[in-house]
Design a protein around this motif. Structure first.
Motif, PDB file in Angstrom:
ATOM      1  N   ASN A 175      12.642   1.760   3.617  1.00  0.00           N
ATOM      2  CA  ASN A 175      11.256   1.331   3.426  1.00  0.00           C
ATOM      3  C   ASN A 175      10.880   0.046   4.158  1.00  0.00           C
ATOM      4  OD1 ASN A 175      12.415  -0.627   1.870  1.00  0.00           O
ATOM      5  ND2 ASN A 175      11.676   0.171  -0.086  1.00  0.00           N
ATOM      6  N   PRO A 185       0.844  -1.196   0.000  1.00  0.00           N
ATOM      7  CA  PRO A 185       0.000   0.000   0.000  1.00  0.00           C
ATOM      8  C   PRO A 185       0.884   1.252   0.000  1.00  0.00           C
ATOM      9  CG  PRO A 185      -0.170  -1.198   2.099  1.00  0.00           C
ATOM     10  CD  PRO A 185       0.693  -2.014   1.200  1.00  0.00           C
ATOM     11  N   LEU A 186       0.548   2.191  -0.860  1.00  0.00           N
ATOM     12  CA  LEU A 186       1.421   3.362  -1.013  1.00  0.00           C
ATOM     13  C   LEU A 186       1.256   4.366   0.123  1.00  0.00           C
ATOM     14  CD1 LEU A 186       1.105   3.887  -4.870  1.00  0.00           C
ATOM     15  CD2 LEU A 186       2.914   2.713  -3.593  1.00  0.00           C
ATOM     16  N   ASN A 187       0.198   4.196   0.896  1.00  0.00           N
ATOM     17  CA  ASN A 187      -0.040   5.155   1.986  1.00  0.00           C
ATOM     18  C   ASN A 187       0.489   4.647   3.331  1.00  0.00           C
ATOM     19  OD1 ASN A 187      -1.765   3.080   2.339  1.00  0.00           O
ATOM     20  ND2 ASN A 187      -3.609   4.323   2.646  1.00  0.00           N
ATOM     21  N   ARG A 188       1.352   3.636   3.281  1.00  0.00           N
ATOM     22  CA  ARG A 188       1.835   3.047   4.529  1.00  0.00           C
ATOM     23  C   ARG A 188       3.359   2.939   4.491  1.00  0.00           C
ATOM     24  NH1 ARG A 188       2.275  -2.661   6.912  1.00  0.00           N
ATOM     25  NH2 ARG A 188       2.887  -3.183   4.803  1.00  0.00           N
TER      26      ARG A 188
END
Ligand SMILES: C[S@@+](CC[C@H](N)C(=O)[O-])C[C@H]1O[C@@H](n2cnc3c(N)ncnc32)[C@H](O)[C@@H]1O
Length: 174
Positions: free
Chosen positions: A66, A18-21
């Motif tokens: 990341n 998920p790009l929002n995490r």
């Protein structure tokens, strides 16, 4: 050569994170510090000064990374389900390096061997990541079962020598 299993390895698929995490990992269990609490407090203070994406566990502190091992669902499942102790919870970066190396090695001929396997947490993590019961290679685990608190002790050294001692205690690790 003749012993090589022709069974195809079951390789885990990497999903899209998920790009929002931005995962963080904070498990203040480490080795080689004079005052573990003071050290954990110091790092907590440092974390408040850095960008997200931090990782503090298993004698490793980094940030703005990341933590991609935590986006690999198959790995997270394998790692979590094999946690036997607090250190096992912290040791995720090294486990992922091992799992990624195993991902490539399982596609080659030959057996797997772990020297210093202790209870087999690392072995089982690799096996579960690469198919569990369908893991297609023979995996040998050796240990002298000489693990003592020597590996886990708080070394009587000054804080300024802490970094050097962390390097020295590395030989206790897998
Ligand atoms: C820190 S533990 C590692 C546990 C395991 N690799 C893991 O990641 O969960 C190190 C282990 O290495 C074993 N060991 C140390 N020297 C060894 C040797 N020469 N041969 C076999 N095992 C050894 C110890 O008995 C101990 O259980």
């Amino acid at each position: 050569m003749g012993l090589f299993s022709r069974k195809k390895p079951k390789l885990p698929k990497l999903g899209s994170p998920p790009l929002n995490r931005l995962p963080v990992h904070f498990v203040p269990v480490f080795w080689g510090c004079k005052n573990a609490q003071a050290f954990a407090d110091s790092v907590s203070a440092a974390i408040a000064q850095v960008e997200p994406g931090y990782h503090f566990a298993d004698n490793l502190f980094t940030w703005s990374r990341n933590n991609s091992m935590l986006d690999d669902e198959a790995f997270v499942q394998a790692w979590r389900s094999n946690i036997e102790s607090k250190p096992d919870e912290g040791i995720v970066w090294r486990r992922y390096i091992l799992a990624c190396a195993a991902y490539h090695c399982v596609q080659l001929e030959g057996d797997f061997v772990e020297c210093g396997a202790y209870t087999g947490v690392a072995m089982k993590t690799v096996i579960d990541y690469l198919g569990g019961p369908e893991f297609p290679r023979r995996f040998w685990g050796y240990d002298l079962f000489e693990r003592t608190t020597r590996c886990l002790r708080t070394a009587p050294i000054s804080n300024s020598a802490c970094a050097r001692n962390l390097h020295n205690t590395r030989r206790c690790a897998s």
